[in-house]
Design a protein around this motif. Structure first.
Motif, PDB file in Angstrom:
ATOM      1  N   TYR A   1      42.103  34.856  44.587  1.00  0.00           N
ATOM      2  CA  TYR A   1      42.160  34.877  43.123  1.00  0.00           C
ATOM      3  C   TYR A   1      40.964  35.653  42.603  1.00  0.00           C
ATOM      4  O   TYR A   1      39.832  35.396  43.023  1.00  0.00           O
ATOM      5  CB  TYR A   1      42.093  33.452  42.566  1.00  0.00           C
ATOM      6  N   GLU A   2      41.212  36.578  41.726  1.00  0.00           N
ATOM      7  CA  GLU A   2      40.099  37.291  41.080  1.00  0.00           C
ATOM      8  C   GLU A   2      40.017  36.824  39.632  1.00  0.00           C
ATOM      9  O   GLU A   2      40.995  36.946  38.884  1.00  0.00           O
ATOM     10  CB  GLU A   2      40.348  38.807  41.101  1.00  0.00           C
TER      11      GLU A   2
ATOM     12  N   ARG B   1      48.722  45.584  44.368  1.00  0.00           N
ATOM     13  CA  ARG B   1      49.863  45.534  45.294  1.00  0.00           C
ATOM     14  C   ARG B   1      49.550  44.725  46.550  1.00  0.00           C
ATOM     15  O   ARG B   1      50.436  44.484  47.354  1.00  0.00           O
ATOM     16  CB  ARG B   1      50.266  46.958  45.685  1.00  0.00           C
ATOM     17  N   GLU B   2      48.278  44.344  46.718  1.00  0.00           N
ATOM     18  CA  GLU B   2      47.925  43.627  47.947  1.00  0.00           C
ATOM     19  C   GLU B   2      48.034  42.118  47.775  1.00  0.00           C
ATOM     20  O   GLU B   2      47.358  41.353  48.460  1.00  0.00           O
ATOM     21  CB  GLU B   2      46.514  44.025  48.413  1.00  0.00           C
ATOM     22  N   ASP B   3      48.813  41.686  46.799  1.00  0.00           N
ATOM     23  CA  ASP B   3      49.099  40.276  46.631  1.00  0.00           C
ATOM     24  C   ASP B   3      47.831  39.476  46.321  1.00  0.00           C
ATOM     25  O   ASP B   3      47.564  38.451  46.928  1.00  0.00           O
ATOM     26  CB  ASP B   3      49.790  39.729  47.900  1.00  0.00           C
ATOM     27  N   VAL B   4      47.047  40.000  45.417  1.00  0.00           N
ATOM     28  CA  VAL B   4      45.877  39.274  44.938  1.00  0.00           C
ATOM     29  C   VAL B   4      46.223  38.772  43.542  1.00  0.00           C
ATOM     30  O   VAL B   4      46.852  39.493  42.769  1.00  0.00           O
ATOM     31  CB  VAL B   4      44.641  40.209  44.877  1.00  0.00           C
ATOM     32  N   THR B   5      45.847  37.530  43.227  1.00  0.00           N
ATOM     33  CA  THR B   5      46.151  36.993  41.908  1.00  0.00           C
ATOM     34  C   THR B   5      44.989  37.279  40.967  1.00  0.00           C
ATOM     35  O   THR B   5      43.852  36.883  41.246  1.00  0.00           O
ATOM     36  CB  THR B   5      46.385  35.477  41.982  1.00  0.00           C
ATOM     37  N   PHE B   6      45.269  37.984  39.903  1.00  0.00           N
ATOM     38  CA  PHE B   6      44.224  38.306  38.925  1.00  0.00           C
ATOM     39  C   PHE B   6      44.355  37.376  37.731  1.00  0.00           C
ATOM     40  O   PHE B   6      45.453  37.182  37.212  1.00  0.00           O
ATOM     41  CB  PHE B   6      44.350  39.764  38.472  1.00  0.00           C
ATOM     42  N   SER B   7      43.246  36.819  37.314  1.00  0.00           N
ATOM     43  CA  SER B   7      43.265  35.920  36.172  1.00  0.00           C
ATOM     44  C   SER B   7      42.189  36.388  35.199  1.00  0.00           C
ATOM     45  O   SER B   7      41.015  36.473  35.548  1.00  0.00           O
ATOM     46  CB  SER B   7      42.987  34.491  36.648  1.00  0.00           C
ATOM     47  N   ARG B   8      42.621  36.694  33.975  1.00  0.00           N
ATOM     48  CA  ARG B   8      41.682  37.287  33.025  1.00  0.00           C
ATOM     49  C   ARG B   8      41.014  36.187  32.213  1.00  0.00           C
ATOM     50  O   ARG B   8      41.687  35.414  31.531  1.00  0.00           O
ATOM     51  CB  ARG B   8      42.409  38.256  32.102  1.00  0.00           C
TER      52      ARG B   8
END
Lengths: 279, 318, 145, 652
Positions: D424-425, D446-453
């Motif tokens: 998670y980023e 595209r590398e299946d990382v979850t981004f949370s702003r």
């Protein structure tokens, strides 16, 4: 039960030679509903109190963190915002009042820990609360937003004070988290959830009671403990006590003087061994 | 060739400048052989009318001592200017205000109050203050008007030369008079009878460590006569004061008070001395500096003892 | 009564700004378009230590309502310690100005680093305001007379 | 002779003209004494603008010139040159700043115009008293001092050394390489940091023109451009660099292991050690704090096993002086101390680590040989990366640290590459400005990382349900969804920001560099002179000026090198003639000035009885001028007469 806070705070203060004089003709600080509906009016209410205190040339000591925060905010804004200052002084003038920014706003806990200090407090202890496991609960307002009194996230002042009177402050990571506050009235679901987290955390860390410094926190914790148990199927029984009540107990005041039997979640079991000696 | 005509006058001063001329002693006899002294109120009886009767520019040179502190001083300055070819501001008071100009740190009202009311020795039950005019049965009596601000001679009338000093030392006075008699004069506006360099140049004390770590007043110590006064913490105006006096005060183990006035390149003697003195304070932190600065007694009186009227600020605000 | 701009007293303040810190800081205030009253007219010197107290007296006696000396923060002087000499002179000068009856708000020594444009603007703003409320000094015309 | 003054009021397009009535100011100037020409012009610094001034000098015989335009820091040299072209001494020119300190600060046209008149008036009155001055030239010492052996310093050193000039490279640590030597991969290309850095480090170590002074620091720096003296403290290594071959015997035999600073305390090193195997120089250093010989007086095992007899316990700290003509300061940065953000629990929760600790974990020659593991040795199943720790936060640093977004993406990539963990980023804004950076961000999406702003509010171990038990819970508002998320993870990586070094103030004092508000070194001009400082001959490069990534640091290192080389190639440097001079006829020898000069430029000549100033040592501060009670000292171009004229004009 808030009478208990009032009484115990006065008793403890007198013993520690803190000369408290009630502000003449004081009014609400504006924290309650005002500040969310009309902020300026809330600050004006605070400014009036400050103005009266300034006339007396005294520091303004409060026991309620909400009052503390609102009064502090007013003081800060007056110092920093010229336009705000102009508006407030115009309004004060219409009541023949003026305020020059000379009043320091203090919370009683801060005064006891920083001004009175360890030696004085310890010297007054007649009955150490040895072994009493207490969750020190500060609530959300004492240290926020300015952080002038203690660390905003993890304050330690109450922990320290409790250890001076012999009690054992337990680790309480949620010590400065929200109790649900006024949401109890508007959004009970959320407020009860927050309340439950606190009780959970206190229970898991083995607390026998929760020491509070805020009347609203205090009320939420004890008045709604039954509702929490009902809603979440839990079985909490954790009494809440004002820090001044615990101090008074250690200083040897009677439970009647301190209003110790008036709480809704009984502290009998937790305080049993200390009460006998005190009363 | 007729002997040059010379005049002396005494305005607001102590009279020391007159003594300085007497100090010439027998030399005075030589002088009087070379010049005609046509006006000298300290010695001979003269009336204003005698002076007024003289034709304009009939006096070759007038030595005028004293500051301008009242209307009589001013009147005499104007009159002598009219009657003289050359007007010389003689002594510190005429040159730069001198001690009388310290009155500029106060006001006429305060001076009157103090002199005529407050001093313990004053016997003035009616609290009468001097009036320029007063009616008595014999008629109207007048005295000169006392000014609120003391001025130098050149702030009142045009001045040709300056001879500084409180008083000018005898040796220099004699040289100056010789200069006038011989007509050997530098450009108008020059300072005569003084050096172009500061007193330090002729002071024989040793200067080694230019630092001041505390201020000492003269009554608190007996200074080492070999060492620079400043290095002993005693404020000596020597660095900012014209030499020429021969450092007589320092020979008497007293610091220079600055009577010979500012140096040729300097406008404001006190400001310059303040800067020099503060620059060598032996303090780095603000608190230490403040302490040292606070220990300097009466800055105006110290730095402008003889030159307040000539200074940039001239007087204090009332 | 509404007092118009043109009738408002505009203090005349002489500023001695050191080239390395204060002048650069004042430039930065401009570059950042920070607005402040244009009442300080700057004189650039290499170091605040160049400011002879006589200049301050000269300014006040010539009609200035105030004088600002601004240099590098203590310890940050480009010339190591020029500003320390400035403090020494200023402290003594302050005492003397007090005797002269010049209010202390009129002559200020301030530290402004090259990056403190905002600070410079605020200093000028407060100084202008304070002197404005003191009123004109008018040494030549009022005091000396 | 009566001076003929020409005054030029610049509009600077509308920069000045918008708030200042330039015509009125020119009209006012024409009425000032001795002003014979006064013109207003759109862009005075333009070629035609300069031509106009030159023409007036030639045709109207101007003897003095005033240009009222921008700050002298901007264009003083331009106009001095123009005036000199027309045959006038450049110091007979005076600049009046009516832009930075006049038109830009006011919106009131009337007040700004009045102010502009005062400024121009002061310049006109002053220029009357300006005197022709000659610029002194001194030879330029071609040696260069570089402070800091990180990538910026290394780049600068190699560029300069390759051109045949001598470089003294001073590094505080036992090895050069800086932070870059501790990184695993570099964004966005993912090439290995060591692969691109170590060859450069080796070049530095072997370069005949570079004298590498590691484990050393500069304690004093005096002189002036072209002729500086640097005093360098060489701390004792207790190992003779000449004799040591870097065989590593001593390290192997040393019986004492301590935590390795290079590995952020995650791994161990010996009491005699090289921070890492490819260290340059390869000579180890004895850690006096821990070494058994120094602490207990026994052991000396390293001495026994050293085949070359290079161990020397008697080594002492020593100081050497080197002469240089210029210096490049590339002292780098400190990482933000994550424990300051209490709500993130760094130092409390073992599996909350900083990004640099992660670099060491994932580094092939790090303490875990490149394995990403939790403190208990297990591989994490979920990892959170928290951006902006200590950056963009009014409680800590207001600025953006610039590199964290990109290295956080790199961390996410490495975790995904090496483990099956969910990543998670948590970011505030994704800042991917740079060549290939946005593309790298896209790749990570595209590398299946979850981004949370949204900024993370807290990291806690207080669980609210069974899925949170035993986990670290990251609490953050997702501002795109407007909900508060609680994400339980095994490991949290804090992307800490970059700060000015703790010793930056000390370094600033030694080299007389200014610092900006945030504590980083201040460049001469943020756009036009990014590696110069206010001090001639002193340049800055890399992150000591502000947070920078590797490409920018290298570019600055090279830029500083180019600046230095251009200076050296001029062979001579011009000294500002604004020095102090003593008029011997007026000096009475009071000696007030002697001790005031910080450069010892004033001495006393006993035979003649007056003070003497050595021109080459004088830096022109003017402290002695203000102090001289005889008024015998004057500062060229800042004479009492010039400054008093300005005061009088302003007060008139």
């Amino acid at each position: 039960m808030n009478k208990a806070y009032d009484r115990s705070a006065r008793l403890v203060s007198r013993l520690l030679n803190i000369d408290l004089a009630e502000l003449d003709d004081w009014n609400c600080c504006g924290a309650s509903a005002y500040i969310s509906i009309h902020e300026l009016k809330a600050h004006l209410l605070s400014a009036r109190n400050l103005s009266i205190a300034e006339k007396k040339k005294k520091d303004l000591v409060v026991v309620c963190p909400a009052c503390f925060t609102t009064l502090s905010k007013t003081n800060h804004y007056l110092a920093e915002d010229r336009k705000f200052r102009r508006t407030i002084s115009t309004a004060l003038k219409s009541a023949n009042l003026e305020y020059w920014g000379g009043v320091k706003v203090r919370h009683l806990l801060d005064v006891i820990v920083k001004d009175i200090g360890e030696n004085e407090v310890k010297s007054r202890v007649k009955r150490k609360l040895s072994g009493l496991r207490v969750a020190p609960y500060y609530g959300c307002q004492l240290t926020r937003p300015f952080g002038e009194v203690d660390d905003t996230q993890f304050p330690m002042m109450l922990d320290t004070l409790l250890s001076w009177i012999g009690a054992q402050p337990v680790s309480f990571p949620l010590k400065a988290k929200c109790c649900g506050g006024l949401l109890m009235m508007t959004s009970e679901e959320v407020a009860l959830g927050l309340n439950k987290n606190l009780l959970d955390c206190a229970a898991q860390n083995g607390a026998e009671c929760i020491a509070t410094i805020c009347p609203l926190c205090h009320m939420n914790i004890e008045t709604y403990q039954g509702d929490v148990n009902k809603r979440f199927g839990t079985n909490f029984h954790i009494p809440a006590l004002y820090f001044t009540q615990l101090m008074g107990l250690a200083f040897g005041f009677s439970r009647k003087e301190l209003g110790i039997d008036e709480e809704m979640v009984s502290s009998r079991v937790a305080l049993e061994k200390y009460l006998e000696a005190a009363s | 060739m007729p002997k040059p005509k010379m005049a002396f006058n005494w305005a607001s001063s102590c009279g020391g400048c007159e003594i300085a001329i007497f100090e010439l002693g027998t030399k005075l006899v030589d002088v009087s052989k070379k010049v005609d002294i046509v006006f000298w109120p300290a010695i001979f009886d003269y009336k204003y009318s005698d002076l007024e009767a003289m034709p304009d520019k009939s006096i070759d040179v007038t030595f005028f001592n004293g500051a301008i502190q009242n209307s009589e001083n001013e009147h005499m300055a104007r009159l002598l200017r009219e009657k003289s070819k050359l007007l010389v501001a003689f002594g510190a008071c005429a040159h730069s205000g001198g001690i009388p100009a310290l009155a500029n740190t106060t006001t006429r009202d305060q001076i009157f109050t103090s002199s005529y009311k407050d001093t313990p020795t004053t016997d003035n039950p009616e609290k009468v203050l001097p009036q320029t005019r007063v009616q008595v049965k014999e008629g109207e009596l007048t005295i000169p008007e006392f000014y609120n601000t003391v001025k130098t001679l050149d702030q009142t009338v045009d001045v040709d030369y300056y001879v500084p000093g409180c008083p000018p030392v005898g040796e220099q006075v004699s040289k100056v008079i010789d200069q006038f008699v011989a007509g050997d004069l530098p450009p108008k506006g020059s300072v005569l009878g003084a050096s172009q360099k500061s007193l330090c140049h002729e002071c024989k004390r040793t200067k080694t460590n230019r630092k001041i770590s505390k201020i000492v007043r003269t009554f608190q110590t007996i200074p080492d006569p070999e060492k620079c006064m400043l290095e002993q913490g005693i404020i000596c105006m020597g660095p900012a004061t014209r030499g020429g006096c021969g450092a007589v005060c320092l020979d008497a183990n007293m610091p220079c008070r600055g009577c010979y006035g500012p140096l040729p390149n300097v406008v404001d003697q006190g400001g310059k001395m303040l800067s020099a003195l503060a620059s060598i304070f032996d303090a780095e932190s603000e608190e230490d500096i403040q302490k040292l600065a606070d220990s300097v007694p009466d800055p105006i009186g110290t730095f402008y003892r003889f030159s307040l009227a000539r200074s940039l600020m001239r007087r204090t605000k009332q | 009564m509404v007092i118009g701009l043109s009738t408002r007293f505009e203090p005349k303040i002489v500023g001695f700004l050191c080239r390395w810190c204060a002048y650069t800081g004042a430039d930065l205030a401009g570059t950042s378009r920070i607005k402040y009253p244009p009442n300080v007219t700057p004189i650039r010197v290499n170091c605040s230590g160049r400011v002879d107290p006589t200049f301050v007296l000269k300014a006040l006696a010539s009609g200035a309502d105030g004088v600002l000396i601004a240099g590098c923060h203590p310890g940050d002087c480009h010339y190591t310690s020029g500003n320390v000499k400035t403090i020494r002179r200023f402290k003594l000068l302050q005492r003397m100005l007090n005797q002269f009856g010049v209010e202390k708000e009129r002559v200020r020594l301030e530290w402004v680093s090259a990056s403190e444009g905002e600070r410079y603007a605020r200093i000028v703003e407060s100084m202008t305001k304070e002197i404005r409320s003191l009123g004109p000094l008018e040494w030549k015309t009022k005091v000396e007379a | 002779m009566v001076e003929k003054i020409g005054v030029y009021i610049c509009h600077c397009g509308t920069n000045i003209a918008r708030t200042v009535d330039c015509k009125a100011v020119a009209g006012y100037a024409l009425g000032l004494p001795n002003v014979v020409v006064a013109r207003d012009y759109l862009y005075t610094c333009s070629d035609p603008g300069q031509e106009m001034i030159k023409n007036d000098i030639r045709e109207s015989g101007l003897t003095r010139v005033v240009v009222a335009s921008c700050s002298p820091l901007m264009h003083e040299t331009t106009f001095r040159r123009a005036v000199a072209d027309a045959g006038l001494n450049p110091f007979l020119f005076q600049m009046a700043n009516i832009r930075e300190q006049c038109s830009w600060i006011s919106e009131n046209r009337e007040l700004a115009t009045t102010r502009a008149k005062a400024i121009v008036g002061a310049a006109v009155m002053r220029v009357e008293f300006n005197e022709p001055l000659e610029v002194q030239k001194v030879p330029m010492n071609p040696n260069v001092l570089i402070v800091g052996g990180g990538i910026a310093g290394i780049e600068a050193a190699l560029q300069i050394a390759d051109s045949g000039k001598r470089v003294y490279l001073v590094e505080k640590e036992p090895t050069i390489g800086g932070y870059m030597a501790r990184f695993d991969k570099t964004f966005p290309t993912l090439d290995c940091a060591a692969c691109i850095l170590t060859p450069k480090m080796v070049s530095v170590g072997q370069h005949p023109n570079i004298e590498l002074l590691s484990y050393s620091d500069v304690t004093d720096f005096s002189g002036y451009v072209g002729n500086f003296t640097a005093r360098i403290r060489r701390r004792p290594r207790y190992v003779d660099e000449e004799k040591c071959t870097g065989c590593g015997q001593c390290e192997q035999k040393c019986p004492l292991s301590v935590l390795s600073e290079f590995d952020c305390g995650l791994g161990k090193r010996k009491a005699i050690y090289r921070p890492f195997p490819q260290a340059v120089p390869s000579t180890p250093v004895i850690d006096r704090e821990h070494c058994l010989f120094f602490t207990k007086g026994v052991c000396r095992v390293c001495e026994k096993f050293c085949p070359r007899g290079a161990i020397n316990f008697e080594q002492k700290e020593r100081f050497i002086d080197v002469q240089v003509g210029s210096a490049i300061i590339a002292t780098g940065f400190d990482l933000f101390d994550a424990s300051r953000v209490k709500e993130y629990g760094y130092g409390k929760f073992p599996n909350v680590i900083t990004s640099l600790e992660f670099e060491r974990l994932t580094h092939a020659s790090g303490p875990t040989v490149g394995k990403i593991v939790l403190k208990n040795g297990r591989t994490p199943e979920s990892v959170a990366v928290v951006h902006c720790v200590g950056s963009r936060d009014n409680n800590y640093n207001e600025y953006c640290s610039r590199v964290c977004c990109m290295y956080s993406l790199k961390i996410a990539h490495l975790v995904r590459e090496k483990t099956d963990a969910k990543v998670y980023e948590f970011y505030i804004d994704m800042r991917a400005a740079g060549k290939g950076y946005e593309e790298f961000y896209k790749r990570l999406l595209r590398e299946d990382v979850t981004f949370s702003r949204g900024r993370v509010a807290e990291i806690t171990d207080v669980a609210q349900n069974s899925s949170e038990n035993g986990k670290l819970i990251v609490v953050a508002e997702d501002t795109l969804l407007s909900i508060v998320k609680r994400i339980p993870v095994d490991m949290v990586i804090l992307s800490v920001g970059l700060e000015a070094r703790r010793d930056a103030l000390q370094v600033a004092h030694i080299f007389r560099i200014s610092r900006s508000k945030d504590g980083f070194f201040l460049e001469k001009h943020p756009k036009l002179a990014p590696v110069s400082t206010a001090g001639d001959g002193i340049f800055i490069a890399g992150s000591c000026q502000g947070p920078k990534d590797i490409p920018d640091s290298v570019a600055q290192g090279a830029a500083a090198a180019a600046n230095v080389l251009s200076l050296i190639d001029r062979k001579e440097v011009e000294l500002e003639p604004t020095i102090a001079l003593i008029d011997e006829d007026s000096c009475s020898g009071c000696k007030i000035c002697i001790g005031l000069c910080p450069y010892n430029a004033i001495s006393f000549d006993e035979p003649s009885g007056h003070a003497v100033i050595t021109g080459a040592l004088c830096k022109g501060c003017g402290v002695c001028v203000a102090a001289c009670p005889s008024g015998a000292i004057e500062q060229q171009n800042f004479t009492n007469r010039q400054l008093t004229a300005e005061v009088e004009a302003i007060c008139a």
